[in-house]
Write a protein that holds these residues in place. Structure first.
Motif, PDB file in Angstrom:
ATOM      1  N   PRO A   1      50.804  31.672  38.299  1.00 28.67           N
ATOM      2  CA  PRO A   1      49.631  31.101  38.968  1.00 28.67           C
ATOM      3  C   PRO A   1      49.574  31.416  40.455  1.00 28.67           C
ATOM      4  CG  PRO A   1      50.548  29.517  37.428  1.00 28.67           C
ATOM      5  CD  PRO A   1      51.526  30.660  37.490  1.00 28.67           C
ATOM      6  N   ALA A   2      50.727  31.368  41.127  1.00 27.84           N
ATOM      7  CA  ALA A   2      50.736  31.631  42.565  1.00 27.84           C
ATOM      8  C   ALA A   2      50.340  33.065  42.876  1.00 27.84           C
ATOM      9  CB  ALA A   2      52.119  31.332  43.140  1.00 27.84           C
ATOM     10  N   SER A   3      50.850  34.018  42.091  1.00 31.48           N
ATOM     11  CA  SER A   3      50.492  35.412  42.364  1.00 31.48           C
ATOM     12  C   SER A   3      49.032  35.682  42.017  1.00 31.48           C
ATOM     13  CB  SER A   3      51.414  36.372  41.607  1.00 31.48           C
ATOM     14  OG  SER A   3      51.311  36.201  40.213  1.00 31.48           O
ATOM     15  N   PHE A   4      48.495  34.980  41.014  1.00 31.67           N
ATOM     16  CA  PHE A   4      47.075  35.126  40.694  1.00 31.67           C
ATOM     17  C   PHE A   4      46.217  34.647  41.859  1.00 31.67           C
ATOM     18  CE2 PHE A   4      43.198  33.270  38.602  1.00 31.67           C
ATOM     19  CZ  PHE A   4      42.576  34.477  38.348  1.00 31.67           C
ATOM     20  N   LEU A   5      46.583  33.514  42.439  1.00 27.32           N
ATOM     21  CA  LEU A   5      45.840  33.014  43.592  1.00 27.32           C
ATOM     22  C   LEU A   5      45.939  33.988  44.761  1.00 27.32           C
ATOM     23  CD1 LEU A   5      44.177  30.959  45.105  1.00 27.32           C
ATOM     24  CD2 LEU A   5      46.248  29.590  45.454  1.00 27.32           C
ATOM     25  N   ASP A   6      47.123  34.535  45.000  1.00 26.56           N
ATOM     26  CA  ASP A   6      47.270  35.541  46.057  1.00 26.56           C
ATOM     27  C   ASP A   6      46.313  36.713  45.838  1.00 26.56           C
ATOM     28  OD1 ASP A   6      49.272  34.133  47.318  1.00 26.56           O
ATOM     29  OD2 ASP A   6      50.914  35.275  46.431  1.00 26.56           O
ATOM     30  N   LEU A   7      46.239  37.174  44.594  1.00 27.64           N
ATOM     31  CA  LEU A   7      45.406  38.325  44.288  1.00 27.64           C
ATOM     32  C   LEU A   7      43.928  38.018  44.525  1.00 27.64           C
ATOM     33  CD1 LEU A   7      45.878  40.750  41.338  1.00 27.64           C
ATOM     34  CD2 LEU A   7      43.617  39.810  41.762  1.00 27.64           C
ATOM     35  N   ILE A   8      43.469  36.841  44.100  1.00 29.26           N
ATOM     36  CA  ILE A   8      42.070  36.474  44.297  1.00 29.26           C
ATOM     37  C   ILE A   8      41.757  36.337  45.791  1.00 29.26           C
ATOM     38  CG2 ILE A   8      40.295  34.743  43.851  1.00 29.26           C
ATOM     39  CD1 ILE A   8      41.051  36.454  41.451  1.00 29.26           C
ATOM     40  N   LYS A   9      42.674  35.748  46.529  1.00 30.55           N
ATOM     41  CA  LYS A   9      42.476  35.640  47.981  1.00 30.55           C
ATOM     42  C   LYS A   9      42.334  37.022  48.612  1.00 30.55           C
ATOM     43  CE  LYS A   9      44.854  31.276  49.054  1.00 30.55           C
ATOM     44  NZ  LYS A   9      46.032  30.706  49.760  1.00 30.55           N
TER      45      LYS A   9
END
Length: 323
Positions: free
Chosen positions: A128-136
């Protein structure tokens, strides 16, 4: 030129976020992709709902006690939602590269089970954290005026785990129809039999019409919502039919990382046939949460799969309030 994602402080901050707030921050970031569209989903915003019937083959009966996969004489009612992948409900069908097929099985006397699938076989992030990083980072690139192709290349360069998914997206061609796409459920699940034995599995939908795409020349004469129009016209003549395959995993196959594909030689079982029969209005509060699996199927240890539930719930809360 935009700076590469050497902005390690942003990634570090994301990984230190309170897990209880991570789903809220993720929905916020998804809203940044195309703005807020009141009452609409944060992704797969544009879609078409249909009534369907699923007929199990019975071949999965020895693998799971799931009500919708066991009895070959049953006819399981279902709701189907076809969709584009974009967060913008007004985007032309051709501009939203990935397509989705979500199915809500509603067996009489059994548990509801939801299966969501898309036209790429792997996901972009493994946590989840890396997904949020990618969207940001996608939002940052968009804000900097980077063109889509260049932005995708930069994301793939700085998020190595996304490379498999980005490569598949790059190969996608506009489909001739929602009914001519192959759809992958991406995540691993656990099939549970009568003795409590658990076996990893993935799911795929194969179109009875075969996979068919369109050329740029063929697209020029089509309306922006050609996929919805096509599906409605086809269904008037005959159901859109898909075959559900269960892909059986082995002990060495990863169940906790949706960015990694399983080998192509894994055993496949034809679990049944889905006939999409009628276009309907989307039911109020329709939630296609893939962790709603019912007895006999369990979510695997995939953190992205389990994270989807609170993200979907937060998205539902916002759209039910007209946000």
């Amino acid at each position: 030129m935009e700076k590469p994602f050497a902005n390690q402080s942003m990634a570090a901050d994301t990984h230190l976020e309170d897990p209880m707030q991570l789903h809220n921050r993720t929905v916020d970031a998804l809203e940044g992709l195309s703005g807020v569209h009141p009452g609409k989903r944060r992704v797969h915003a544009k879609g078409l709902c249909c009534r369907a019937v699923f007929r199990p083959s019975g071949f999965a009966a020895g693998l799971t006690i799931a009500a919708h996969l066991r009895d070959k004489t049953a006819e399981i009612e279902a709701i189907v939602r076809f969709s584009g992948s974009s967060s913008d409900p007004s985007l032309a069908d051709v501009l939203s590269p990935g397509k989705g097929l979500a199915v809500r099985f509603m067996p009489a006397g059994g548990d509801v089970s939801v299966l969501t699938a898309v036209t790429v076989p792997v996901f972009f992030a493994k946590s989840p954290a890396s997904f949020l990083d990618l969207i940001k980072e996608a939002n940052r690139l968009k804000g900097g005026g980077i063109e889509a192709i260049a932005a995708a290349a930069e994301l793939a360069a700085h998020f190595p785990e996304a490379r498999h998914a980005m490569a598949h997206v790059g190969k996608l061609r506009p489909p001739a129809s929602y009914g001519t796409c192959r759809y992958y459920a991406i995540h691993a699940f656990m099939l549970v039999d009568e003795k409590g034995n658990r076996r990893p599995a993935k799911f795929e939908w194969m179109p009875e019409l075969g996979v068919e795409t369109l050329s740029i020349g063929e697209l020029k004469s089509l309306p922006e919502d050609y996929l919805e129009r096509d599906a409605a016209e086809r269904i008037k003549k005959a159901p859109l039919r898909f075959r559900l395959n269960i892909v059986l995993g082995r002990e060495e196959d990863p169940t906790d990382d949706p960015t990694l594909p399983w080998p192509d030689d894994r055993e496949r079982i034809e679990a049944g046939i889905l006939d999409v029969t009628d276009v309907i209005e989307e039911p109020d509060g329709l939630l296609m949460d893939p962790t709603i699996t019912g007895e006999g199927i369990e979510p695997s240890d995939d953190p992205i799969l389990r994270f989807r539930s609170p993200v979907y719930e937060e998205s539902m809360r916002r759209r039910s309030r007209g946000e």
